[in-house]
Design a protein around this motif. Structure first.
Motif, PDB file in Angstrom:
ATOM      1  N   GLN A   1      -0.734  -0.332  -6.707  1.00  0.00           N
ATOM      2  CA  GLN A   1      -1.424   0.385  -7.784  1.00  0.00           C
ATOM      3  C   GLN A   1      -0.539   1.471  -8.409  1.00  0.00           C
ATOM      4  O   GLN A   1      -0.651   1.749  -9.590  1.00  0.00           O
ATOM      5  CB  GLN A   1      -2.726   1.008  -7.263  1.00  0.00           C
ATOM      6  N   ASP A   2       0.378   2.048  -7.626  1.00  0.00           N
ATOM      7  CA  ASP A   2       1.252   3.102  -8.159  1.00  0.00           C
ATOM      8  C   ASP A   2       2.521   2.537  -8.808  1.00  0.00           C
ATOM      9  O   ASP A   2       3.385   3.283  -9.222  1.00  0.00           O
ATOM     10  CB  ASP A   2       1.604   4.122  -7.077  1.00  0.00           C
ATOM     11  N   GLY A   3       2.624   1.198  -8.883  1.00  0.00           N
ATOM     12  CA  GLY A   3       3.762   0.565  -9.541  1.00  0.00           C
ATOM     13  C   GLY A   3       4.914   0.205  -8.625  1.00  0.00           C
ATOM     14  O   GLY A   3       5.911  -0.348  -9.087  1.00  0.00           O
ATOM     15  N   THR A   4       4.804   0.493  -7.345  1.00  0.00           N
ATOM     16  CA  THR A   4       5.869   0.159  -6.403  1.00  0.00           C
ATOM     17  C   THR A   4       5.945  -1.354  -6.233  1.00  0.00           C
ATOM     18  O   THR A   4       4.951  -2.005  -5.947  1.00  0.00           O
ATOM     19  CB  THR A   4       5.608   0.813  -5.030  1.00  0.00           C
ATOM     20  N   GLU A   5       7.140  -1.885  -6.430  1.00  0.00           N
ATOM     21  CA  GLU A   5       7.361  -3.323  -6.320  1.00  0.00           C
ATOM     22  C   GLU A   5       8.102  -3.621  -5.020  1.00  0.00           C
ATOM     23  O   GLU A   5       9.069  -2.944  -4.689  1.00  0.00           O
ATOM     24  CB  GLU A   5       8.193  -3.801  -7.506  1.00  0.00           C
ATOM     25  N   LYS A   6       7.600  -4.630  -4.284  1.00  0.00           N
ATOM     26  CA  LYS A   6       8.261  -5.058  -3.052  1.00  0.00           C
ATOM     27  C   LYS A   6       8.486  -6.558  -3.108  1.00  0.00           C
ATOM     28  O   LYS A   6       7.658  -7.294  -3.632  1.00  0.00           O
ATOM     29  CB  LYS A   6       7.413  -4.706  -1.829  1.00  0.00           C
ATOM     30  N   HIS A   7       9.599  -6.971  -2.544  1.00  0.00           N
ATOM     31  CA  HIS A   7       9.962  -8.387  -2.524  1.00  0.00           C
ATOM     32  C   HIS A   7       9.981  -8.887  -1.085  1.00  0.00           C
ATOM     33  O   HIS A   7      10.283  -8.133  -0.158  1.00  0.00           O
ATOM     34  CB  HIS A   7      11.323  -8.596  -3.187  1.00  0.00           C
ATOM     35  N   TYR A   8       9.689 -10.176  -0.928  1.00  0.00           N
ATOM     36  CA  TYR A   8       9.626 -10.806   0.394  1.00  0.00           C
ATOM     37  C   TYR A   8      10.365 -12.138   0.342  1.00  0.00           C
ATOM     38  O   TYR A   8      10.321 -12.840  -0.667  1.00  0.00           O
ATOM     39  CB  TYR A   8       8.166 -11.029   0.815  1.00  0.00           C
ATOM     40  N   CYS A   9      11.004 -12.499   1.448  1.00  0.00           N
ATOM     41  CA  CYS A   9      11.747 -13.758   1.505  1.00  0.00           C
ATOM     42  C   CYS A   9      10.815 -14.955   1.613  1.00  0.00           C
ATOM     43  O   CYS A   9      11.207 -16.078   1.312  1.00  0.00           O
ATOM     44  CB  CYS A   9      12.754 -13.753   2.653  1.00  0.00           C
ATOM     45  N   SER A  10       9.569 -14.730   2.038  1.00  0.00           N
ATOM     46  CA  SER A  10       8.614 -15.823   2.218  1.00  0.00           C
ATOM     47  C   SER A  10       7.193 -15.287   2.221  1.00  0.00           C
ATOM     48  O   SER A  10       6.970 -14.085   2.417  1.00  0.00           O
ATOM     49  CB  SER A  10       8.884 -16.544   3.540  1.00  0.00           C
ATOM     50  N   SER A  11       6.244 -16.189   2.036  1.00  0.00           N
ATOM     51  CA  SER A  11       4.845 -15.761   2.118  1.00  0.00           C
ATOM     52  C   SER A  11       4.491 -15.351   3.550  1.00  0.00           C
ATOM     53  O   SER A  11       3.580 -14.560   3.761  1.00  0.00           O
ATOM     54  CB  SER A  11       3.909 -16.841   1.587  1.00  0.00           C
ATOM     55  N   ARG A  12       5.227 -15.854   4.524  1.00  0.00           N
ATOM     56  CA  ARG A  12       4.996 -15.422   5.911  1.00  0.00           C
ATOM     57  C   ARG A  12       5.250 -13.919   6.040  1.00  0.00           C
ATOM     58  O   ARG A  12       4.409 -13.177   6.561  1.00  0.00           O
ATOM     59  CB  ARG A  12       5.883 -16.186   6.878  1.00  0.00           C
ATOM     60  N   CYS A  13       6.396 -13.455   5.585  1.00  0.00           N
ATOM     61  CA  CYS A  13       6.706 -12.026   5.649  1.00  0.00           C
ATOM     62  C   CYS A  13       5.722 -11.224   4.801  1.00  0.00           C
ATOM     63  O   CYS A  13       5.292 -10.138   5.204  1.00  0.00           O
ATOM     64  CB  CYS A  13       8.140 -11.758   5.200  1.00  0.00           C
ATOM     65  N   LEU A  14       5.365 -11.756   3.649  1.00  0.00           N
ATOM     66  CA  LEU A  14       4.372 -11.098   2.798  1.00  0.00           C
ATOM     67  C   LEU A  14       3.086 -10.854   3.575  1.00  0.00           C
ATOM     68  O   LEU A  14       2.583  -9.733   3.637  1.00  0.00           O
ATOM     69  CB  LEU A  14       4.085 -11.951   1.562  1.00  0.00           C
ATOM     70  N   PHE A  15       2.559 -11.900   4.206  1.00  0.00           N
ATOM     71  CA  PHE A  15       1.282 -11.768   4.905  1.00  0.00           C
ATOM     72  C   PHE A  15       1.386 -10.943   6.187  1.00  0.00           C
ATOM     73  O   PHE A  15       0.447 -10.229   6.528  1.00  0.00           O
ATOM     74  CB  PHE A  15       0.656 -13.135   5.172  1.00  0.00           C
TER      75      PHE A  15
ATOM     76  N   GLU B   1      -5.714  -4.452  -0.053  1.00  0.00           N
ATOM     77  CA  GLU B   1      -6.569  -3.966  -1.136  1.00  0.00           C
ATOM     78  C   GLU B   1      -5.831  -3.052  -2.103  1.00  0.00           C
ATOM     79  O   GLU B   1      -6.237  -2.905  -3.253  1.00  0.00           O
ATOM     80  CB  GLU B   1      -7.782  -3.240  -0.554  1.00  0.00           C
ATOM     81  N   SER B   2      -4.728  -2.456  -1.670  1.00  0.00           N
ATOM     82  CA  SER B   2      -3.980  -1.533  -2.532  1.00  0.00           C
ATOM     83  C   SER B   2      -3.045  -2.250  -3.506  1.00  0.00           C
ATOM     84  O   SER B   2      -2.419  -1.609  -4.333  1.00  0.00           O
ATOM     85  CB  SER B   2      -3.160  -0.569  -1.670  1.00  0.00           C
ATOM     86  N   LEU B   3      -2.976  -3.567  -3.414  1.00  0.00           N
ATOM     87  CA  LEU B   3      -2.043  -4.316  -4.253  1.00  0.00           C
ATOM     88  C   LEU B   3      -2.637  -4.626  -5.623  1.00  0.00           C
ATOM     89  O   LEU B   3      -3.736  -5.154  -5.731  1.00  0.00           O
ATOM     90  CB  LEU B   3      -1.636  -5.605  -3.556  1.00  0.00           C
TER      91      LEU B   3
END
Length: 160
Positions: free
Chosen positions: A60-74, A85-87
């Protein structure tokens, strides 16, 4: 020597001018440039090296994060309910089309015989039909939605 000193002064003024901007009030302020870090926010692997798998979020504050896979994302976003919920946005890569798709409306196959950069996990698809087809072709255990993936589902996907 005088010409060299004058040329260096002009060069320094040009360089300084490139890094400043004038606000609406006429004040000059230094503009900060931020580089986007494409390393996985969870494991540190370079996410751009895995185009079939990479994902990203914007809070919500505009911070962008990247992940190598949906596994790491989750793994990262299921630590707490507030985290997910903050995304503001979640983007994942559709395994078949390699196009970015809305991660909150995507479908994820768990337990297939296809592994990502971090091993077993989730394979993302923009349509339920593609996820079902992939699951059938690659011995997937289940097809899940974003809302269905919690920490227990992440643990189960790794153990499958």
């Amino acid at each position: 020597m005088r010409y060299l000193l004058g040329a260096l002064t002009v060069l320094m003024l040009c360089i300084t001018g490139c890094n400043t901007k004038t606000s609406d009030q006429g004040n000059t302020e230094t503009e900060t440039t931020s580089q986007v870090n494409y390393d996985c926010a969870f494991c540190g692997m370079p996410s751009q090296e895995y185009p079939k798998w990479n994902a990203n979020t914007t809070s919500q504050d505009g911070t962008e994060k990247h992940y190598c896979s949906s596994r790491c994302l989750f793994v990262a976003i299921t630590e707490t309910k507030e985290m997910a919920e903050s995304l503001k946005t979640v983007n994942v890569t559709d395994y078949y089309t390699l196009k970015k798709t809305d991660g909150k409306s995507a479908y994820y196959v768990s337990g297939s015989d296809i592994t990502g950069p971090m091993g077993k996990g989730f394979v993302a698809f923009s349509s339920k039909e593609a996820a079902d087809e992939f699951s059938k072709d690659h011995n997937g255990k289940q097809v899940l939605t974003f809302e269905e993936i919690d920490l227990e589902a992440v643990k189960a996907s790794i153990e499958d």
